[in-house]
Design a protein around this motif. Sequence first.
Motif, short mmCIF file in Angstrom:
data_model
loop_
_atom_site.label_atom_id
_atom_site.label_comp_id
_atom_site.label_asym_id
_atom_site.label_seq_id
_atom_site.Cartn_x
_atom_site.Cartn_y
_atom_site.Cartn_z
N GLN A 1 -1.34 -6.64 1.31
CA GLN A 1 -0.81 -5.44 0.65
C GLN A 1 -1.73 -4.24 0.85
OE1 GLN A 1 2.04 -6.18 0.12
NE2 GLN A 1 2.50 -7.33 -1.73
N ARG A 2 -2.34 -4.16 2.03
CA ARG A 2 -3.18 -3.01 2.39
C ARG A 2 -2.44 -2.17 3.43
NH1 ARG A 2 -7.98 -4.16 -0.14
NH2 ARG A 2 -8.54 -6.36 -0.34
N GLY A 3 -3.06 -1.10 3.87
CA GLY A 3 -2.39 -0.20 4.80
C GLY A 3 -3.28 0.20 5.94
N SER B 1 3.69 1.11 4.91
CA SER B 1 2.23 0.99 4.82
C SER B 1 1.52 1.25 6.13
CB SER B 1 1.86 -0.41 4.30
OG SER B 1 2.33 -0.59 2.98
N VAL B 2 2.28 1.54 7.20
CA VAL B 2 1.69 1.94 8.48
C VAL B 2 1.85 3.45 8.61
CG1 VAL B 2 1.73 1.67 10.98
CG2 VAL B 2 2.22 -0.29 9.50
N PHE C 1 0.81 -1.21 0.00
CA PHE C 1 0.00 0.00 0.00
C PHE C 1 0.85 1.27 0.00
CE2 PHE C 1 -1.82 3.47 2.54
CZ PHE C 1 -2.89 3.80 1.73
N GLY C 2 1.88 1.32 0.85
CA GLY C 2 2.69 2.53 0.92
C GLY C 2 3.30 2.91 -0.42
N GLU D 1 -0.56 -6.24 6.10
CA GLU D 1 0.70 -6.57 5.44
C GLU D 1 0.54 -7.74 4.47
OE1 GLU D 1 5.35 -7.67 6.50
OE2 GLU D 1 3.85 -7.68 8.09
N GLY E 1 6.16 6.13 7.32
CA GLY E 1 4.92 5.97 6.56
C GLY E 1 4.31 7.31 6.19
N ALA F 1 -6.94 0.95 2.74
CA ALA F 1 -6.39 1.24 4.07
C ALA F 1 -7.53 1.65 4.98
CB ALA F 1 -5.34 2.35 4.00
N ASN G 1 7.46 -0.18 10.00
CA ASN G 1 7.82 0.23 8.64
C ASN G 1 9.29 -0.01 8.30
OD1 ASN G 1 5.28 1.18 7.78
ND2 ASN G 1 5.58 3.13 8.83
#
Length: 295
Positions: free
Chosen positions: A157-159, A208-209, A17-18, A154, A233, A134, A197
């Motif tokens: 693949q999301r945040g 992504s955090v 995500f990041g 994680e 992040g 996210a 991160n």
Amino acid sequence: MIQDHEAFPGTPGTLPFGARLSEAMDAHGPLCVGIDPHPGLLRAWGLADSPAGLRDFTLRTTEALAGRVAAVKPQSAFFERHGSAGIAVLEEALAALRDGGTLSILDVKRGDIGSTMAGYAQAYLGDGPLAADAVTLAPYLGYGALAPALELAESNQRGVFVLALTSNPEGAAVQHARDPQGLPVARSIAEAAGISNAPARAAGILGSVGLVVGATIGSAVADLGIDLRASGGALLAPGVGAQGAGARELERVFGAARRQVLASTSRAVLGAGPGIEDLRAAAASAAAEAHSALR
């Protein structure tokens, strides 16, 4: 911002995500537009405060914004208040953003423990109809209690965006308080996010955090000794533009971390509706303003 996609492990062909957010910010500007269909705004658009009015408002907004801004942030509360019919509209909005290639940040501010936190994580970070790219999380039952959401985000693949320093006056009573180690609570949250991160930072990409840090909090970051840049992040920053924060305030709050800031606004864009072209023009103006102030 992104230096090395291949250095970071993950699902083949899918960026964390990041990294995706970083690309979207570079392409469209560092702006997130909130979808906040409160009764007054529905009325201003000539819509009924009903599920039908909510749906009209929401789908018109997603049509206007999809593919044109870095991210869109639906506020779950304004959908939940309409019951199951409102949740159905929220599911439509998330699907429309996904189909339009625009990142969604669902503002739910969930925070709980054990299996309950896992349940929230499955709802918003899994593969169901309420899944977003996210979500916002509240860490005040302990950052460690967020583990089910952090782990699922994680793996998918999301945040997440963890509340750190909010702009409401009541927040300071908790966020500025000291933890058992003597650190301000907000600082301990930022440092924990930095640890989460660390792999992304080592790979040269945005973690992504993310953290939620109000753009109108003045000197609080410096006063509490927080290194926002080291958190690694994105920094979701409500309060930009119509809510009071311009270039000077952003410099004061974020300093060297300004390139990590995703400015969040709703009023300045949604107030231009209900015309789709008017919404697009307002979003483009707000994105340009955020880019000028932050970059």
